[in-house]
Design a protein around this motif. Structure first.
Motif, short mmCIF file in Angstrom:
data_model
loop_
_atom_site.label_atom_id
_atom_site.label_comp_id
_atom_site.label_asym_id
_atom_site.label_seq_id
_atom_site.Cartn_x
_atom_site.Cartn_y
_atom_site.Cartn_z
N MET A 1 0.96 -1.17 0.07
CA MET A 1 -0.04 -0.04 -0.02
C MET A 1 1.05 1.30 0.10
N ILE A 2 0.62 2.29 -0.86
CA ILE A 2 1.43 3.71 -0.97
C ILE A 2 0.42 4.34 -0.16
N ARG A 3 1.11 5.26 0.74
CA ARG A 3 0.43 6.10 1.34
C ARG A 3 1.54 7.32 1.81
N LYS A 4 0.85 8.40 1.98
CA LYS A 4 1.74 9.68 2.68
C LYS A 4 2.44 9.16 3.98
N PHE A 5 3.74 9.67 3.88
CA PHE A 5 4.64 9.52 5.14
C PHE A 5 3.74 9.86 6.64
N GLU A 6 3.97 9.17 7.68
CA GLU A 6 3.29 9.66 8.80
C GLU A 6 4.73 9.66 9.74
N LYS A 7 4.54 10.42 11.02
CA LYS A 7 5.84 10.67 11.98
C LYS A 7 6.02 9.10 12.51
N LYS A 8 5.11 8.31 12.49
CA LYS A 8 5.32 7.03 13.21
C LYS A 8 6.15 6.15 12.25
N ASP A 9 6.23 6.43 10.97
CA ASP A 9 7.18 5.78 10.06
C ASP A 9 8.77 6.14 10.05
N LEU A 10 8.96 7.17 10.91
CA LEU A 10 10.21 7.68 10.75
C LEU A 10 11.18 6.53 10.96
N THR A 11 11.55 6.06 12.04
CA THR A 11 12.34 4.81 12.64
C THR A 11 12.47 3.99 11.36
N GLN A 12 11.59 3.21 10.85
CA GLN A 12 11.62 2.38 9.61
C GLN A 12 12.20 3.02 8.49
N VAL A 13 11.90 4.39 8.10
CA VAL A 13 12.26 5.09 7.09
C VAL A 13 13.73 5.30 7.10
N LEU A 14 14.21 5.57 8.26
CA LEU A 14 15.53 5.86 8.55
C LEU A 14 16.42 4.81 8.45
N GLU A 15 15.92 3.63 8.76
CA GLU A 15 16.50 2.28 8.77
C GLU A 15 16.85 2.06 7.02
N LEU A 16 15.77 2.37 6.33
CA LEU A 16 15.63 1.87 4.92
C LEU A 16 16.53 3.03 4.30
N CYS A 17 16.89 4.12 4.59
CA CYS A 17 17.52 5.16 4.05
C CYS A 17 19.09 4.73 4.30
N ARG A 18 19.24 4.15 5.53
CA ARG A 18 20.66 3.52 5.52
C ARG A 18 21.16 2.31 4.56
N GLN A 41 16.01 12.90 8.60
CA GLN A 41 15.11 12.92 9.59
C GLN A 41 14.38 14.37 9.31
N MET A 42 15.16 15.33 9.23
CA MET A 42 14.51 16.71 8.95
C MET A 42 13.54 16.78 7.60
N ALA A 43 14.50 16.20 6.60
CA ALA A 43 13.54 16.13 5.38
C ALA A 43 12.32 15.43 5.43
N PHE A 44 12.22 14.46 5.87
CA PHE A 44 11.01 13.43 6.07
C PHE A 44 9.92 14.54 6.99
N LEU A 45 10.33 14.87 8.13
CA LEU A 45 9.45 15.67 9.09
C LEU A 45 8.82 16.90 8.56
N GLU A 46 9.78 17.59 7.88
CA GLU A 46 9.41 18.75 7.19
C GLU A 46 8.25 18.59 6.10
N SER A 47 8.31 17.10 5.74
CA SER A 47 7.16 17.00 4.49
C SER A 47 5.78 16.99 5.47
N LEU A 48 5.76 16.68 6.77
CA LEU A 48 4.44 16.91 7.48
C LEU A 48 3.82 18.21 7.68
N GLU A 49 4.94 19.22 7.48
CA GLU A 49 4.49 20.72 7.76
C GLU A 49 4.48 21.54 6.43
N SER A 50 5.00 20.98 5.35
CA SER A 50 5.16 21.70 4.08
C SER A 50 3.96 21.10 2.77
N ASP A 51 3.62 22.05 2.31
CA ASP A 51 2.75 21.70 1.29
C ASP A 51 3.79 21.36 -0.24
#
Length: 160
Positions: A1-18, A41-51
């Protein structure tokens, strides 16, 4: 399933980025440093606040298996100035060649169409032949060639 990034995804996303960064380190023989989680981390979290910053994840059950981070920009020097840049994109090693990358790109493409974006741009390293083929198959065309001159390791031809 494809969906918008959520804050709860951050740990797993950072693992995958590594994982994706290590893949690039291996392909480019150590060109990149080890991942600094703060940057991603800053870039993904910024996506939650920026259009203008967009982050999608591919989730299977509760596991993040892919991500796409992009940004909408205005390029007033272009005839078609509304540009989307894909800045970070990856699929876990075990889930490549299963259509996950295409689904992520499709979601981004759809959002770009909805926002009247004129073109999508991204960078890919020449040595990353799998990614290059993926982008070509999706419809991307080479536009420019970036070049680098490493003056720290090589004697220049003109000096000899």
């Amino acid at each position: 399933m494809i969906r918008k990034f959520e804050k709860k995804d951050l740990t797993q996303v950072l693992e995958l980025c590594r994982e994706v960064r290590q893949h690039h380190i291996d392909i480019l023989n150590g060109y990149f440093t080890e991942l600094n989680d703060t940057f991603e981390q800053m870039a993904f979290l910024e996506s939650l606040e920026s259009d203008n910053i967009i982050a999608f994840v591919a989730a299977e059950n509760d596991n993040i298996i892919g991500y796409l981070l992009g940004e909408f920009k205005e390029a007033p020097y272009l005839v078609n100035p509304k540009v989307a840049l894909v800045s970070n994109f990856g699929v876990s090693q075990n889930n490549r060649h299963k259509g996950i990358g295409r689904k992520l790109m499709d979601a981004f493409y759809k959002l770009c169409k909805e926002n009247n974006i004129d073109e999508i741009r991204l960078g890919v390293y020449n040595q990353n032949t799998g990614a290059y083929r993926f982008y070509e198959n999706y419809g991307f065309k080479p536009l420019e060639q970036k070049m680098v001159l490493d003056i720290t390791n090589e004697k220049l031809a003109r000096e000899s």
